[in-house]
Structures are given as structure tokens and as C-alpha cells.
Design a protein around this motif. Structure first.
Motif, short mmCIF file in Angstrom:
data_model
loop_
_atom_site.label_atom_id
_atom_site.label_comp_id
_atom_site.label_asym_id
_atom_site.label_seq_id
_atom_site.Cartn_x
_atom_site.Cartn_y
_atom_site.Cartn_z
N ALA A 208 35.52 -9.99 114.79
CA ALA A 208 35.61 -10.02 116.20
C ALA A 208 36.86 -9.26 116.78
O ALA A 208 37.80 -9.52 116.54
N VAL A 209 36.36 -8.39 117.73
CA VAL A 209 37.28 -7.38 118.42
C VAL A 209 37.00 -7.47 119.99
O VAL A 209 36.08 -7.17 120.38
N ALA A 210 38.16 -7.54 120.71
CA ALA A 210 38.27 -7.23 122.12
C ALA A 210 38.28 -6.21 122.68
O ALA A 210 38.88 -5.24 121.82
N CYS A 211 37.70 -5.74 123.64
CA CYS A 211 37.83 -4.37 124.24
C CYS A 211 37.52 -4.77 125.78
O CYS A 211 37.12 -5.79 126.15
N ARG A 212 37.68 -3.60 126.46
CA ARG A 212 37.54 -3.61 127.84
C ARG A 212 36.22 -3.63 128.10
O ARG A 212 35.27 -3.03 127.59
N ASP A 213 35.67 -4.17 129.15
CA ASP A 213 34.44 -4.28 129.75
C ASP A 213 33.78 -2.94 129.81
O ASP A 213 34.34 -2.14 130.47
N GLY A 214 32.69 -2.38 129.12
CA GLY A 214 32.13 -1.31 129.31
C GLY A 214 32.16 -0.42 128.32
O GLY A 214 31.84 0.70 128.09
N GLU A 215 33.23 -0.87 127.39
CA GLU A 215 33.59 0.06 125.93
C GLU A 215 33.05 -0.40 124.87
O GLU A 215 33.32 0.07 123.79
N GLU A 216 32.23 -1.48 124.86
CA GLU A 216 31.73 -2.24 123.82
C GLU A 216 30.86 -0.96 122.90
O GLU A 216 31.20 -0.80 121.72
N GLU A 217 30.20 -0.07 123.47
CA GLU A 217 29.28 0.82 122.69
C GLU A 217 30.13 1.82 122.04
O GLU A 217 29.92 2.23 120.76
N HIS A 218 31.19 2.25 122.58
CA HIS A 218 32.19 3.02 122.27
C HIS A 218 32.89 2.57 120.84
O HIS A 218 33.33 3.25 119.60
N LEU A 219 33.14 1.20 121.02
CA LEU A 219 34.14 0.51 119.86
C LEU A 219 33.15 0.37 118.69
O LEU A 219 33.57 0.54 117.68
N ARG A 220 31.73 0.05 118.96
CA ARG A 220 30.88 -0.05 117.94
C ARG A 220 30.65 1.40 117.18
O ARG A 220 30.73 1.25 116.01
N GLU B 76 31.30 -8.14 117.64
CA GLU B 76 31.34 -8.22 116.56
C GLU B 76 31.05 -6.86 115.80
O GLU B 76 30.08 -6.20 116.10
N VAL B 77 32.09 -6.19 114.94
CA VAL B 77 31.75 -5.08 113.99
C VAL B 77 31.64 -5.59 112.75
O VAL B 77 32.40 -6.51 112.16
N GLU B 78 31.20 -4.73 111.79
CA GLU B 78 31.16 -4.85 110.24
C GLU B 78 31.85 -3.60 109.87
O GLU B 78 31.56 -2.41 109.87
N ILE B 79 32.82 -3.91 109.02
CA ILE B 79 33.44 -2.78 108.15
C ILE B 79 33.70 -3.24 106.94
O ILE B 79 34.33 -4.25 106.83
N ALA B 80 33.45 -2.31 105.77
CA ALA B 80 33.53 -2.71 104.50
C ALA B 80 32.84 -4.24 104.31
O ALA B 80 33.65 -5.10 103.45
N SER B 81 31.67 -4.37 104.77
CA SER B 81 30.88 -5.70 104.62
C SER B 81 31.59 -6.81 104.92
O SER B 81 31.38 -7.93 104.32
N MET C 218 32.80 3.81 116.87
CA MET C 218 34.15 3.87 116.19
C MET C 218 34.23 3.17 114.91
O MET C 218 34.70 3.57 113.73
N ALA C 219 33.73 1.88 115.11
CA ALA C 219 33.74 0.71 114.05
C ALA C 219 32.82 1.45 113.01
O ALA C 219 33.08 1.33 111.48
N ALA C 220 31.62 2.04 113.25
CA ALA C 220 30.74 2.63 112.29
C ALA C 220 31.32 4.06 111.79
O ALA C 220 31.00 3.88 110.38
N VAL C 221 32.08 4.48 112.12
CA VAL C 221 32.97 5.61 111.65
C VAL C 221 33.77 5.28 110.49
O VAL C 221 33.90 5.58 109.26
N VAL C 222 34.68 4.06 110.94
CA VAL C 222 35.62 3.28 109.96
C VAL C 222 34.63 2.79 108.91
O VAL C 222 35.03 2.89 107.52
N ASP C 223 33.44 2.17 109.00
CA ASP C 223 32.85 1.52 108.12
C ASP C 223 32.18 2.65 106.94
O ASP C 223 32.14 2.58 105.92
N ARG C 224 31.99 3.57 107.63
CA ARG C 224 31.34 5.01 106.83
C ARG C 224 32.47 5.36 105.81
O ARG C 224 32.17 5.71 104.70
N LYS C 225 33.64 5.47 106.15
CA LYS C 225 34.80 6.04 105.52
C LYS C 225 35.16 4.99 104.41
O LYS C 225 35.33 5.28 103.18
#
Length: 109
Positions: free
Chosen positions: A14-26, A5-10, A28-35
Motif C-alpha cells: 500500500a503506497v500513498a501518493c498525491r491525488d491524481g498521481e495514482e496511474e503514474h505510481l502504478r 496497492e502495487v505489486e512488486i516481486a510478488s 513506476m511500480a510496474a517498471v520496478v516489478d519488471r526489473k
């Protein structure tokens, strides 16, 4: 396949990703949330779709500048620029009109 689960714009997604890529996706979601927050800060209260539209435009602009070797200087805090806000608002309105025309099948009229 992992789901996180990621939070973007409040809003939580739920987003699927390959095993082991969870932190990278988090990250990237934080970058989008900041923007998204930067867009909301500059333009005031926005509907979610417009907030994400402006966030994507800001990110695309940064990518283009980096590709051209003109990376923007890091900013401590986003600042409000009425001219930029107005230009983004006009661009969003044009994009919405185009989307409406495309959705209604009038794109070639």
C-alpha cells in the motif's frame, strides 16, 4: 492524499501518493516489478530483499547510461549471463557485509 496497492516481486504494498498521481505510481511500480523479475530470472531464486536490491541496481545502471548518452538497446526478453550474475552476487555480498558492519557500529574498524 490517495493510497493505492502495487505489486512488486510478488508482494503487495500500500503506497500513498498525491491525488491524481495514482496511474503514474502504478506505471513506476510496474517498471520496478519488471526489473525485480529480470533479477530473479537472471539469478534464480532470491530472497525478497536481494531481488529488490538487484532491481534497484539494474535501474540505477540504466539511469547512469542514459545520463551518459549510452542508453541500452531495448531487449525483448531478459537473458541469463553467468558473468553478470556472478558479479551481481559478489556485489550484493559486499553490500550485505558493509550493512552488517554499519548496523553493528563497526563501520570505522
Amino acid at each position: 492524499m490517495a493510497t493505492i496497492e502495487v505489486e512488486i516481486a510478488s508482494r503487495r504494498y500500500a503506497v500513498a501518493c498525491r491525488d491524481g498521481e495514482e496511474e503514474h505510481l502504478r506505471e513506476m511500480a510496474a517498471v520496478v516489478d519488471r526489473k525485480a523479475k529480470e533479477a530473479a530470472s537472471a539469478l534464480g531464486s532470491l530472497p525478497e530483499a536481494r531481488q529488490l536490491l538487484f532491481a534497484s541496481l539494474l535501474l540505477a545502471d540504466e539511469i547512469k547510461e542514459r545520463d551518459e548518452g549510452k542508453a541500452p538497446p531495448p531487449a525483448a526478453e531478459p537473458s541469463y549471463d553467468p558473468a553478470v550474475a556472478n558479479a551481481l552476487e559478489q556485489l550484493a555480498e559486499r553490500m550485505e557485509k558493509l550493512a552488517d558492519r554499519l548496523e553493528s557500529g563497526r563501520a570505522n574498524t
